[in-house]
Design a protein around this motif. Structure first.
Motif, mmCIF file in Angstrom:
data_model
loop_
_atom_site.group_PDB
_atom_site.id
_atom_site.type_symbol
_atom_site.label_atom_id
_atom_site.label_comp_id
_atom_site.label_asym_id
_atom_site.label_seq_id
_atom_site.Cartn_x
_atom_site.Cartn_y
_atom_site.Cartn_z
ATOM 1 N N GLN A 24 36.466 38.654 44.287
ATOM 2 C CA GLN A 24 37.161 39.071 43.078
ATOM 3 C C GLN A 24 36.502 40.295 42.424
ATOM 4 N N SER A 25 37.272 40.942 41.578
ATOM 5 C CA SER A 25 36.820 42.103 40.825
ATOM 6 C C SER A 25 37.091 41.866 39.340
ATOM 7 N N PRO A 26 36.308 42.519 38.466
ATOM 8 C CA PRO A 26 35.276 43.525 38.720
ATOM 9 C C PRO A 26 33.929 42.889 39.052
ATOM 10 N N ILE A 27 32.957 43.733 39.379
ATOM 11 C CA ILE A 27 31.609 43.260 39.693
ATOM 12 C C ILE A 27 30.577 44.106 38.951
ATOM 13 N N ASN A 28 29.354 43.601 38.928
ATOM 14 C CA ASN A 28 28.213 44.393 38.475
ATOM 15 C C ASN A 28 27.597 45.049 39.699
ATOM 16 N N ILE A 29 27.482 46.365 39.678
ATOM 17 C CA ILE A 29 26.908 47.119 40.795
ATOM 18 C C ILE A 29 25.414 47.284 40.556
ATOM 19 N N VAL A 30 24.607 46.657 41.397
ATOM 20 C CA VAL A 30 23.147 46.747 41.288
ATOM 21 C C VAL A 30 22.693 47.863 42.218
ATOM 22 N N THR A 31 22.289 48.980 41.654
ATOM 23 C CA THR A 31 22.035 50.169 42.468
ATOM 24 C C THR A 31 20.884 49.986 43.451
ATOM 25 N N SER A 32 19.955 49.091 43.144
ATOM 26 C CA SER A 32 18.826 48.882 44.059
ATOM 27 C C SER A 32 19.234 48.094 45.300
ATOM 28 N N LYS A 33 20.441 47.511 45.267
ATOM 29 C CA LYS A 33 20.883 46.682 46.384
ATOM 30 C C LYS A 33 22.055 47.279 47.159
ATOM 31 N N VAL A 34 22.581 48.414 46.706
ATOM 32 C CA VAL A 34 23.692 49.018 47.444
ATOM 33 C C VAL A 34 23.173 49.639 48.734
ATOM 34 N N LYS A 35 24.059 49.795 49.691
ATOM 35 C CA LYS A 35 23.680 50.355 50.984
ATOM 36 C C LYS A 35 24.371 51.695 51.197
ATOM 37 N N MET A 36 23.650 52.619 51.774
ATOM 38 C CA MET A 36 24.220 53.921 52.086
ATOM 39 C C MET A 36 25.189 53.804 53.246
ATOM 40 N N ASP A 37 26.368 54.405 53.090
ATOM 41 C CA ASP A 37 27.343 54.469 54.172
ATOM 42 C C ASP A 37 27.626 55.942 54.439
ATOM 43 N N LEU A 221 44.153 55.671 14.680
ATOM 44 C CA LEU A 221 45.039 54.787 15.416
ATOM 45 C C LEU A 221 44.506 53.364 15.451
ATOM 46 N N SER A 222 45.356 52.413 15.162
ATOM 47 C CA SER A 222 45.004 51.001 15.242
ATOM 48 C C SER A 222 45.829 50.373 16.348
ATOM 49 N N LEU A 223 45.185 49.951 17.422
ATOM 50 C CA LEU A 223 45.896 49.401 18.572
ATOM 51 C C LEU A 223 45.706 47.890 18.606
ATOM 52 N N PRO A 224 46.798 47.117 18.539
ATOM 53 C CA PRO A 224 46.670 45.660 18.520
ATOM 54 C C PRO A 224 46.002 45.091 19.766
ATOM 55 N N MET A 225 46.217 45.704 20.919
ATOM 56 C CA MET A 225 45.648 45.218 22.163
ATOM 57 C C MET A 225 44.193 45.646 22.253
ATOM 58 N N MET A 226 43.270 44.671 22.380
ATOM 59 C CA MET A 226 41.849 44.988 22.444
ATOM 60 C C MET A 226 41.173 44.103 23.487
ATOM 61 N N ASP A 227 39.974 44.525 23.908
ATOM 62 C CA ASP A 227 39.160 43.743 24.841
ATOM 63 C C ASP A 227 39.972 43.297 26.058
ATOM 64 N N ASN A 228 40.699 44.244 26.645
ATOM 65 C CA ASN A 228 41.591 43.916 27.764
ATOM 66 C C ASN A 228 40.884 44.100 29.106
ATOM 67 N N PHE A 229 39.710 43.522 29.217
ATOM 68 C CA PHE A 229 38.952 43.616 30.463
ATOM 69 C C PHE A 229 38.673 42.217 30.992
ATOM 70 N N ARG A 230 38.577 42.120 32.302
ATOM 71 C CA ARG A 230 38.224 40.853 32.932
ATOM 72 C C ARG A 230 36.707 40.767 33.030
ATOM 73 N N PRO A 231 36.118 39.599 32.790
ATOM 74 C CA PRO A 231 34.665 39.452 32.924
ATOM 75 C C PRO A 231 34.193 39.719 34.350
ATOM 76 N N ILE A 232 32.914 40.028 34.489
ATOM 77 C CA ILE A 232 32.298 40.277 35.792
ATOM 78 C C ILE A 232 32.435 39.044 36.687
ATOM 79 N N GLN A 233 32.757 39.300 37.956
ATOM 80 C CA GLN A 233 32.918 38.240 38.948
ATOM 81 C C GLN A 233 31.740 38.251 39.929
ATOM 82 N N PRO A 234 31.416 37.109 40.541
ATOM 83 C CA PRO A 234 30.292 37.057 41.495
ATOM 84 C C PRO A 234 30.530 37.972 42.697
ATOM 85 N N LEU A 235 29.475 38.630 43.129
ATOM 86 C CA LEU A 235 29.571 39.474 44.315
ATOM 87 C C LEU A 235 29.662 38.630 45.578
ATOM 88 N N GLY A 236 28.988 37.502 45.576
ATOM 89 C CA GLY A 236 29.010 36.627 46.754
ATOM 90 C C GLY A 236 28.371 37.297 47.950
#
Length: 269
Positions: A24-37, A221-236
């Protein structure tokens, strides 16, 4: 009851089985663990320079979505197919002026940003989004996180977007103005994930831009829709890759020419 569940992300899996899966998305990207492609090359953009058909802006219940009426495409970037841009939308926070608190979906080393832009592309050989979500690479999304917005006064307008399904048209801008300079688009993160709204289909090749942009927002501007983000999901068991254009640099001050204020004024006039 069903309508209320749609606005509570942790409850989505009760209605949509895929929202409870492992990629699932979104995720937290841990830069020390990403791999170069080394195969993650720069993108090629077609039709991003000019749009002529009017854009359709809509409150779809999750975001401000802009549906694109004509063909713009991306290739390369280690994508196995050509992809057609179908829409873009934003995610943002709250706390007073909208977008002034963390509202991005993805985070980098635990840091979330004020907003996040998603440009959604569908594989060119697929005829519809309904068909695309049946394939693991059916959609390709370019995501760009945004630094703290710059407050910009704009005329106050009556709020029409408060109504779910409200649509308006606006004159198009160049899609190229949505993204940082192409030289910065050689540096990005890549992983396999999902839509961040129901039904959370695991059909997305994600490209997360490593150069957050600077956006403008309205002080009035006052926008009624706020905090429209999904929480971080496990990378697994997934792996996040980074492109081969060298080390990811700190956030650059790339200007997002098409401004949130401009879109919102159009919606609320």
């Amino acid at each position: 009851h069903v309508t209320l569940l749609l606005f509570v992300p942790r409850q989505w899996k009760q209605l949509f089985a895929e929202c409870g899966k492992d990629s699932q998305s979104p995720i937290n990207i841990v830069t020390s663990k990403v791999k170069m492609d080394w195969n993650l090359k720069p993108f090629t953009f077609e039709g991003y320079e000019k749009q002529t058909a009017k854009w359709v802006l809509e409150n779809d219940g999750h975001s401000v979505k802009v549906t694109l009426q004509e063909s713009a495409k991306i290739t390369d970037g280690s994508l196995n197919s050509k992809y057609k841009a179908t829409q873009f939308h934003f995610h943002w926070g709250s706390h007073g002026n909208w977008g002034s608190s963390p509202g991005s979906e993805h985070s980098i080393d635990g840091e979330r940003y004020a907003m996040e832009l998603h440009i959604v592309h569908r594989r060119e050989d697929l005829s519809s989004d309904a068909e695309a979500v049946k394939h693991k690479d059916g959609l390709a999304v370019l995501g760009a996180v945004s630094n703290k917005p710059v407050p910009t006064p704009v005329p106050d307008r009556s709020s029409l977007l408060v109504f779910l399904g409200k649509k308006v048209q606006m004159e198009p801008l160049a899609l190229k103005s949505l993204i940082p300079h192409e030289k910065n688009l050689t540096r990005y993160y890549r992983y396999a994930g999902s839509l961040t709204t129901p039904g959370c289909n695991e059909a997305v090749v994600w490209t997360v831009q490593a150069f957050p942009t600077t956006v403008f927002f309205s002080t009035n501007l006052s926008l009624p829709m706020m905090d429209n983000f999904r929480p971080i999901q496990p990378l697994g068991n997934r792996t996040v890759y980074k492109s081969s254009a060298g080390a990811i640099l700190p956030p650059a001050k790339a200007l997002l020419v098409i401004t949130i204020a401009y879109l919102m004024v159009t919606l609320f006039q």
